[in-house]
Design a protein around this motif. Structure first.
Motif, short mmCIF file in Angstrom:
data_model
loop_
_atom_site.label_atom_id
_atom_site.label_comp_id
_atom_site.label_asym_id
_atom_site.label_seq_id
_atom_site.Cartn_x
_atom_site.Cartn_y
_atom_site.Cartn_z
N ARG A 150 79.37 -36.11 47.34
CA ARG A 150 78.40 -35.35 47.35
C ARG A 150 78.22 -34.40 47.36
NH1 ARG A 150 73.75 -40.16 48.94
NH2 ARG A 150 74.83 -41.91 47.34
N GLU A 151 78.46 -33.20 45.83
CA GLU A 151 78.62 -32.08 46.39
C GLU A 151 77.22 -31.15 46.66
OE1 GLU A 151 79.36 -27.82 43.33
OE2 GLU A 151 79.33 -30.00 42.74
N THR A 152 77.12 -30.19 47.79
CA THR A 152 76.52 -29.21 48.45
C THR A 152 75.89 -28.44 46.69
OG1 THR A 152 75.86 -29.88 50.11
CG2 THR A 152 75.08 -27.93 49.59
N PHE A 153 74.55 -27.31 46.75
CA PHE A 153 74.21 -26.45 46.43
C PHE A 153 73.01 -25.68 46.85
CE2 PHE A 153 74.81 -30.21 43.46
CZ PHE A 153 76.21 -29.68 42.52
N VAL A 154 73.13 -24.64 46.26
CA VAL A 154 71.68 -23.63 46.51
C VAL A 154 70.57 -24.67 45.95
CG1 VAL A 154 70.85 -21.17 46.64
CG2 VAL A 154 73.22 -21.62 47.67
N ALA A 155 69.64 -24.58 46.52
CA ALA A 155 68.55 -25.00 46.18
C ALA A 155 67.53 -23.59 45.66
CB ALA A 155 67.78 -25.88 46.62
N MET A 156 67.98 -22.91 44.56
CA MET A 156 67.26 -21.50 44.42
C MET A 156 65.83 -22.05 43.93
SD MET A 156 66.92 -18.36 43.78
CE MET A 156 66.19 -17.42 43.21
N PRO A 157 64.68 -21.49 44.61
CA PRO A 157 63.84 -21.24 44.66
C PRO A 157 63.03 -21.33 43.07
CG PRO A 157 63.21 -19.93 45.88
CD PRO A 157 64.58 -20.59 45.77
N ALA A 158 62.09 -22.00 42.30
CA ALA A 158 61.47 -21.37 41.60
C ALA A 158 60.82 -19.85 41.89
CB ALA A 158 59.96 -21.96 41.24
N LEU A 159 60.68 -19.07 40.24
CA LEU A 159 60.19 -16.98 40.66
C LEU A 159 59.21 -17.66 40.09
CD1 LEU A 159 63.45 -15.51 40.63
CD2 LEU A 159 62.34 -15.69 42.26
N ARG A 160 58.45 -17.76 40.22
CA ARG A 160 56.78 -17.37 39.33
C ARG A 160 56.18 -16.35 39.42
NH1 ARG A 160 56.24 -22.52 42.62
NH2 ARG A 160 56.68 -23.93 41.23
N LEU A 161 55.95 -15.96 38.36
CA LEU A 161 55.57 -15.03 38.12
C LEU A 161 53.54 -14.66 37.53
CD1 LEU A 161 58.29 -13.65 36.19
CD2 LEU A 161 57.76 -12.86 38.09
N ASP A 162 52.96 -14.28 37.99
CA ASP A 162 51.80 -13.68 38.05
C ASP A 162 51.66 -12.36 36.49
OD1 ASP A 162 50.96 -14.45 40.28
OD2 ASP A 162 50.72 -12.71 40.89
N ALA A 163 52.62 -12.25 36.26
CA ALA A 163 52.61 -11.06 34.94
C ALA A 163 53.95 -11.07 34.93
CB ALA A 163 51.67 -10.04 35.17
N THR A 196 50.49 -14.65 32.49
CA THR A 196 50.55 -13.78 31.92
C THR A 196 51.59 -13.04 31.34
OG1 THR A 196 49.42 -12.32 32.78
CG2 THR A 196 48.39 -13.62 32.29
N ALA A 197 51.91 -12.67 29.23
CA ALA A 197 52.72 -11.75 29.71
C ALA A 197 52.39 -10.63 28.45
CB ALA A 197 54.08 -13.13 28.90
N TYR A 198 52.78 -9.47 28.86
CA TYR A 198 52.81 -8.51 27.82
C TYR A 198 54.00 -8.12 27.28
CZ TYR A 198 47.98 -8.84 30.05
OH TYR A 198 46.96 -9.74 30.30
N VAL A 199 53.87 -8.06 25.81
CA VAL A 199 54.87 -7.59 25.05
C VAL A 199 54.98 -6.17 24.50
CG1 VAL A 199 56.82 -7.82 23.09
CG2 VAL A 199 56.22 -10.38 24.87
N SER A 200 56.08 -5.04 24.95
CA SER A 200 55.55 -3.67 24.10
C SER A 200 56.83 -4.20 23.04
CB SER A 200 55.65 -2.40 25.21
OG SER A 200 57.58 -2.67 25.60
N CYS A 201 56.73 -3.34 22.17
CA CYS A 201 58.31 -3.60 21.26
C CYS A 201 57.91 -1.71 20.09
CB CYS A 201 57.23 -4.62 19.90
SG CYS A 201 56.30 -4.39 18.87
N GLU A 202 59.92 -1.85 19.65
CA GLU A 202 59.15 -0.98 18.61
C GLU A 202 58.61 -0.21 18.11
OE1 GLU A 202 61.62 2.41 19.32
OE2 GLU A 202 61.85 1.33 21.14
#
Length: 287
Positions: A150-163, A196-202
């Protein structure tokens, strides 16, 4: 579908001090620099920033806006180590969670899928576990068919973002974002991992224009994940935004060599139009 267009300053006005902010792009490639400059014009501070770091991190760190950084690296690509970030780090002015690139991606993917963590092999046997004592491992509930282990892994926590802030080549007014360059840089995951996410564009175009000359697969960012759209020609400057423009290597060298207070006073004291004018004036001086 609604018109989500706004200015960079309007987008940043929705951010609060103490927020967890993801910034898309990679190193000195397709960074949402117009939004970063708007952030520097605001009073927002005490940020936890999550980024494949480039000059976005250098500028925010030099300005004292970052409390904690989560990143696998901070580089200008053609200049290996971002000097203003290095100076801030040497001063001990920010907390750092430094992790492997794949762990970082898996953290974004866990957040995008609303999972608490995801298992990943990256990091096992490395110092990443020593320098991040809060990381945990998890053992697979399934035995390997060949070995019975049974293999062991890193349990990478979620990188939750406010924005999240990202920059793409094209977008429509509803928030569909399109990349036309060689690499998406995980910008879709930043948007999906954020509240929330804000997208800038050309350039903002009609929705029908997005797939006239490019395949649907280039529609990296879906409107349901986007809160605001900012038209910002050369909004990634001085980083690259292929195929619209390459990296401004001469100006990047200036940024890397100039003391931060002088750079900020000359180029960041005004609005975005003042920034463009100052950059053009500097280039004219070099001719």
């Amino acid at each position: 579908m609604g018109d989500k267009t706004m200015t960079a300053d309007e987008a940043v006005s929705r951010l609060e001090s103490g927020t967890t902010l993801g910034i898309g792009g990679w190193g000195s490639r397709r960074k949402p620099m117009a939004l970063v400059r708007a952030l520097l014009r605001s009073s927002v501070t005490d940020l936890t920033v999550v980024s494949y770091g480039g000059p976005d991190i250098g500028m925010l760190a030099a300005a004292g806006r970052i409390r904690k950084l989560v990143a696998p690296f901070v580089t200008l690509d053609s200049i290996p180590l971002e000097p203003h970030y290095r100076a801030a780090r040497e001063r001990g002015s920010l907390e750092l969670m430094e992790i492997d690139e794949a762990m970082f991606m898996w953290g974004l993917r866990a957040a995008a899928n609303r999972l608490p963590f995801l298992p990943v092999r990256a990091g096992i046997g490395s110092d990443v576990m020593r320098v991040n004592p809060g990381l945990r491992t998890v053992t697979s509930p399934y035995e390997d068919e060949a070995t019975g282990v049974r293999e062991t892994f890193v349990a990478m926590p979620a990188l939750r973002l406010d924005a999240a802030l990202v920059h793409v080549n094209r977008a429509d007014r509803a928030g569909n974002g399109q990349y036309l360059g060689p690499d998406p840089y995980f910008d879709d995951l930043f948007c999906e991992a954020a509240t929330t996410a804000y997208v800038s564009c050309e350039r903002i175009v009609d929705t029908a224009e997005l797939t006239k000359a490019s395949p649907p697969q280039t529609l990296l960012i879906k409107r349901l994940h986007v809160s605001g759209v900012v038209e910002a020609p050369s909004g990634a400057h001085f980083t690259s935004c292929a195929p619209d423009h390459g990296r401004d290597e001469a100006f990047q060298r200036l940024y890397a060599s100039m003391p931060w207070p002088e750079f900020a006073e000359r180029f960041l004291a005004g609005d975005e139009q003042a920034y463009r004018t100052a950059v053009e004036a500097w280039h004219e001086e070099q001719r």
